[in-house]
Design a protein around this motif. Structure first.
Motif, short mmCIF file in Angstrom:
data_model
loop_
_atom_site.label_atom_id
_atom_site.label_comp_id
_atom_site.label_asym_id
_atom_site.label_seq_id
_atom_site.Cartn_x
_atom_site.Cartn_y
_atom_site.Cartn_z
N ARG A 51 22.70 -8.35 68.34
CA ARG A 51 23.51 -7.26 67.79
C ARG A 51 23.80 -6.19 68.83
NH1 ARG A 51 21.57 -6.22 61.56
NH2 ARG A 51 20.91 -8.34 61.15
N GLN A 52 22.80 -5.93 69.69
CA GLN A 52 23.03 -4.93 70.73
C GLN A 52 24.10 -5.40 71.71
OE1 GLN A 52 19.48 -3.30 72.38
NE2 GLN A 52 18.31 -3.65 70.54
N LEU A 80 26.50 -7.57 71.02
CA LEU A 80 27.78 -7.55 70.30
C LEU A 80 28.33 -6.13 70.22
CD1 LEU A 80 30.00 -8.74 68.51
CD2 LEU A 80 28.42 -8.64 66.58
N PHE A 81 27.47 -5.20 69.85
CA PHE A 81 27.88 -3.80 69.70
C PHE A 81 28.36 -3.26 71.05
CE2 PHE A 81 26.46 0.04 66.88
CZ PHE A 81 27.76 0.49 66.88
N VAL A 138 30.34 3.87 71.10
CA VAL A 138 29.67 4.10 69.81
C VAL A 138 28.28 3.47 69.82
CG1 VAL A 138 29.81 3.78 67.33
CG2 VAL A 138 31.89 4.20 68.63
N THR A 144 24.91 5.42 69.03
CA THR A 144 24.06 4.99 67.92
C THR A 144 22.64 4.68 68.40
OG1 THR A 144 26.06 4.04 66.98
CG2 THR A 144 24.03 3.43 65.92
N VAL A 159 21.86 2.45 71.16
CA VAL A 159 21.68 1.21 71.90
C VAL A 159 21.63 1.54 73.38
CG1 VAL A 159 22.74 -1.00 72.49
CG2 VAL A 159 22.88 -0.16 70.15
N VAL A 206 22.66 9.46 64.22
CA VAL A 206 24.03 9.91 64.05
C VAL A 206 24.96 8.72 64.13
CG1 VAL A 206 25.81 11.47 64.93
CG2 VAL A 206 23.40 12.06 65.20
N LEU A 219 28.95 7.26 64.39
CA LEU A 219 30.25 7.73 64.90
C LEU A 219 31.35 6.80 64.44
CD1 LEU A 219 32.06 9.46 66.81
CD2 LEU A 219 31.38 7.93 68.65
N CYS A 268 31.38 -6.55 61.63
CA CYS A 268 31.59 -5.22 62.23
C CYS A 268 30.60 -4.22 61.65
CB CYS A 268 33.03 -4.78 61.98
SG CYS A 268 33.42 -3.21 62.71
N MET A 305 26.78 -5.08 62.79
CA MET A 305 26.30 -4.85 64.17
C MET A 305 25.66 -3.47 64.31
SD MET A 305 29.64 -3.96 66.51
CE MET A 305 30.73 -5.26 66.02
N ALA A 306 25.96 -2.57 63.37
CA ALA A 306 25.50 -1.20 63.50
C ALA A 306 23.98 -1.08 63.50
CB ALA A 306 26.07 -0.34 62.38
N ALA A 333 21.39 -2.14 65.15
CA ALA A 333 21.16 -2.90 66.37
C ALA A 333 19.87 -2.52 67.06
CB ALA A 333 22.33 -2.70 67.33
N ARG A 334 19.29 -1.40 66.68
CA ARG A 334 18.10 -0.96 67.41
C ARG A 334 16.87 -1.73 66.96
NH1 ARG A 334 17.77 5.30 67.31
NH2 ARG A 334 18.32 4.94 65.15
N GLU A 346 20.36 -7.41 53.87
CA GLU A 346 21.37 -6.60 54.57
C GLU A 346 22.75 -6.88 54.01
OE1 GLU A 346 19.80 -5.86 59.11
OE2 GLU A 346 20.59 -7.82 58.60
N PHE A 384 35.06 1.30 59.58
CA PHE A 384 34.24 1.96 60.60
C PHE A 384 33.38 3.06 59.98
CE2 PHE A 384 37.09 -0.53 63.01
CZ PHE A 384 36.32 -0.95 64.06
N ARG A 438 30.52 1.07 58.74
CA ARG A 438 29.61 0.75 59.83
C ARG A 438 28.70 1.93 60.14
NH1 ARG A 438 31.64 -0.68 65.87
NH2 ARG A 438 32.00 1.54 65.88
N THR A 457 24.25 2.41 59.53
CA THR A 457 23.20 2.77 60.49
C THR A 457 22.13 3.63 59.83
OG1 THR A 457 24.49 4.70 61.14
CG2 THR A 457 24.64 2.80 62.58
#
Ligand SMILES: Nc1ncnc2c1ncn2[C@@H]1O[C@H](COP(=O)(O)OP(=O)(O)OP(=O)(O)O)[C@@H](O)[C@H]1O
Ligand SMILES: [Mg+2]
Lengths: 287, 255
Positions: free
Chosen positions: A161-162, A164-165, A172, A176, A178, B70, B72, B90, B93-94, B96-97, B108, B141, B144, B148
């Motif tokens: 995912r990282q 892809l993002f 962004v 976020t 990453v 945050v 965006l 889309c 993917m948010a 991601a951490r 999810e 968006f 998305r 997060t």
């Protein structure tokens, strides 16, 4: 014997040779690896980087050969340095990525050429490096590409995912949380490793096509990112397998036959166009 | 007093030697619904990036509450519409951490569907992002950013290129999300359609020219200093309507 049996025996014959079996493994894995890694490269509009990096790494071979250090390590370090330099230049944005790639990698290539012309080359045969040669494939190459493929899979699996993002929307992604710098750096490392491990069969001049063509064909066939990755890997693998066989039977270098096979995929996908997308069942709406 | 989420003090940002923001002070507190207005090139996007930390200031500082997430929503002009992602991919993917599965997990997916449903995107999860209307694209968006789990969402021109109705829908949606506790900061060029409806506005042109409620800020003096050209403000049914200069000049002539 029937014609079919003769053909089958003819097809199977080269598999008796160990060098050919090694070559087939490397070519198939090389195709798949380039297809997958190339998807990220193409989507970042850095299609030209494969071409540039392979040339830079060729320069690295020459320098490593001269210094008498391990060729893979020398060329790898050289290519990685070039890749990271390009990444840094692109991030600071004084010039576009195509220009950065052009400047850095041709300089690295030219440096290698100068070294070779002044001191001669102790490295591997230049022709084989430029166009790919199945005879040059050793057991070490097989293990190298297996290792790189495993690393690539692990990286993409763990950081999917990282990656892809970052590829889609770096700004962004960074906002976020990453670590886009790390992801970019690791992708460049993976790209360098891919180029080095596939150079023997694909050849310096043709690696770029193996990175770009399967990814582009896959993109034409689907609007979904994971499907594109998988399709690009499959198209690359099939091209590698078919192309390596063709290389043996036609007695020409393996790089061109592999690239021509993937070019056939491109022509078919292009000619079939939207109807093919519909059939695969992923297209929505017109363009 | 609500908790302060983000605090910018004396913020100066330059690209090269060009100053884009000069000594900007701004506070974003929990529950805010804040609009940033200003002419093109006045530094609105840059201010958002500086508040997010993706652009480093030359001097001054931005303090974010520790652990604050945050989201965006980028300006649509900055999105690569030919990139192969579907709506669900889309949004997905948010998150991601940390360690995440490559695929979107079942729970999810349920969450994504809940968000898309709420934003009026239900049933579009498998669509490519290009094959949507402008308002739907904007909301993808936003979805998305919501996915997060952000406490604060920044939207860079969320209504540019949208028709009046869709613009109202987006505004209404943002108002609703804000009432449910989401802190929102947005930039806009639309003084009458958007800014006039927000509780707090910041007028920006390299530095903060004015800050306050629409009644305090949408006045000729502040607007002229912000946009560099005279503007007239009319009262219409209790609402302020900003009329820009060409009309103003025409008026002068006929008068
Ligand atoms: N990456 C960059 N490098 C150099 N200059 C930049 C960069 N991004 C923005 N600028 C400059 O900074 C100034 C402010 O840009 P910014 O995008 O913040 O304006 P904006 O208020 O968002 O404008 P718009 O309403 O048109 O989106 C502009 O003069 C722009 O040219
Ligand atoms: Mg902007």
């Amino acid at each position: 014997m029937s014609g079919g049996a003769v053909l089958a025996i003819d097809f199977l014959k080269p598999f008796e040779f160990e060098f050919f079996r090694n070559g087939i493994i490397v070519a198939t894995l090389a195709g798949a690896l380039c297809g997958v890694v190339g998807s990220y490269v193409v989507l970042r509009n850095m299609s030209y980087i494969g071409h540039g990096l392979s040339h830079a790494i060729f320069g690295g071979y020459a320098v490593a050969g001269l210094l008498g250090i391990n060729l893979f390590l020398g060329a790898g370090a050289w290519g990685l340095l070039a890749a990271l330099t390009i990444g840094a230049i692109v991030r600071s944005r004084p010039i576009g990525s195509d220009a950065a790639i052009g400047v850095v990698t041709t300089a690295a290539f030219a440096f290698g050429l100068v070294i070779v012309q002044i001191y001669g080359s102790n490295g591997p045969n230049a022709d084989a490096l430029l166009f790919g040669n199945v005879l040059g494939v050793t057991l070490a190459d097989v293990w190298l590409i297996i290792g790189v493929s495993i690393c690539a899979l692990a990286f993409i699996f763990l950081g999917y995912r990282q990656l892809l993002f970052t590829t889609f929307d770096a700004e962004v992604a960074k906002a976020t949380g990453v670590n886009t710098g790390l992801i970019d750096g690791l992708l460049m490392v993976l790209l360098s490793a891919t180029v080095i491990s596939t150079m023997n069969v694909l050849g310096v001049t043709l690696i770029a096509a193996s990175l770009v063509v399967p990814a582009v064909v896959a993109r034409m066939l689907t609007d979904s990112f994971p499907r594109m990755l998988i399709l690009a890997g499959v198209i690359g693998a099939v091209s590698g397998f078919v192309g390596m066989n063709a290389s043996y039977h036609l007695d020409v270098a393996s790089g061109p036959t592999i690239v021509l096979t993937s070019a056939v995929f491109f022509i078919v996908a292009f000619a079939a166009g939207v109807p093919l997308r519909r059939r695969i069942g992923v297209a929505h709406g017109a363009h | 007093m609500n908790e302060v989420f983000i605090q910018a003090t004396n913020l100066t940002v330059t690209y090269g030697s060009e100053p884009v923001l000069v000594e900007v002070d701004l506070e974003v507190a929990e529950g805010d619904l804040l609009g940033i207005v200003g002419p093109s090139g006045s530094g609105k996007s840059t201010l958002l990036k500086a508040l997010l930390g993706s652009v480093a200031p030359l001097s001054g500082q931005v303090e974010r509450r520790a652990g604050l997430t945050v989201g965006l929503v980028p300006q649509v002009e900055h999105i690569d519409w030919s990139f192969p992602v579907t709506v669900a991919e889309c949004v997905g993917m948010a998150r991601a951490r940390g360690w995440r599965t490559p695929w979107i997990t079942r729970s999810e997916r349920a969450e994504i569907c809940e968000i898309t449903e709420r934003l009026g995107l239900g049933g579009l999860e498998g669509r490519h992002i290009r094959d949507l209307s402008g308002g739907q694209q904007q909301r993808v968006f936003l979805a998305r950013a919501l996915f997060t789990d952000a406490k604060v969402i920044f939207l860079d021109e969320p209504t540019s290129g949208l028709d009046v109705r869709t613009r109202h829908e987006v505004l209404h949606l943002l108002g609703e999300l804000n009432e449910q506790g989401l802190t929102i900061v947005l930039t806009t060029h639309d003084l009458n359609g958007i800014a006039a409806h927000l509780p707090r506005i910041v007028c920006l042109n390299t530095t903060v020219i004015g800050e306050g409620s629409p009644n305090e800020v949408l006045i000729p003096d502040v607007l002229e200093r912000t946009y560099g050209s005279p503007m007239r403000v009319l009262e219409h049914g209790g609402m302020r309507v900003v009329v820009d200069s060409p009309l103003f000049l025409l008026d002068e002539k006929s008068a």
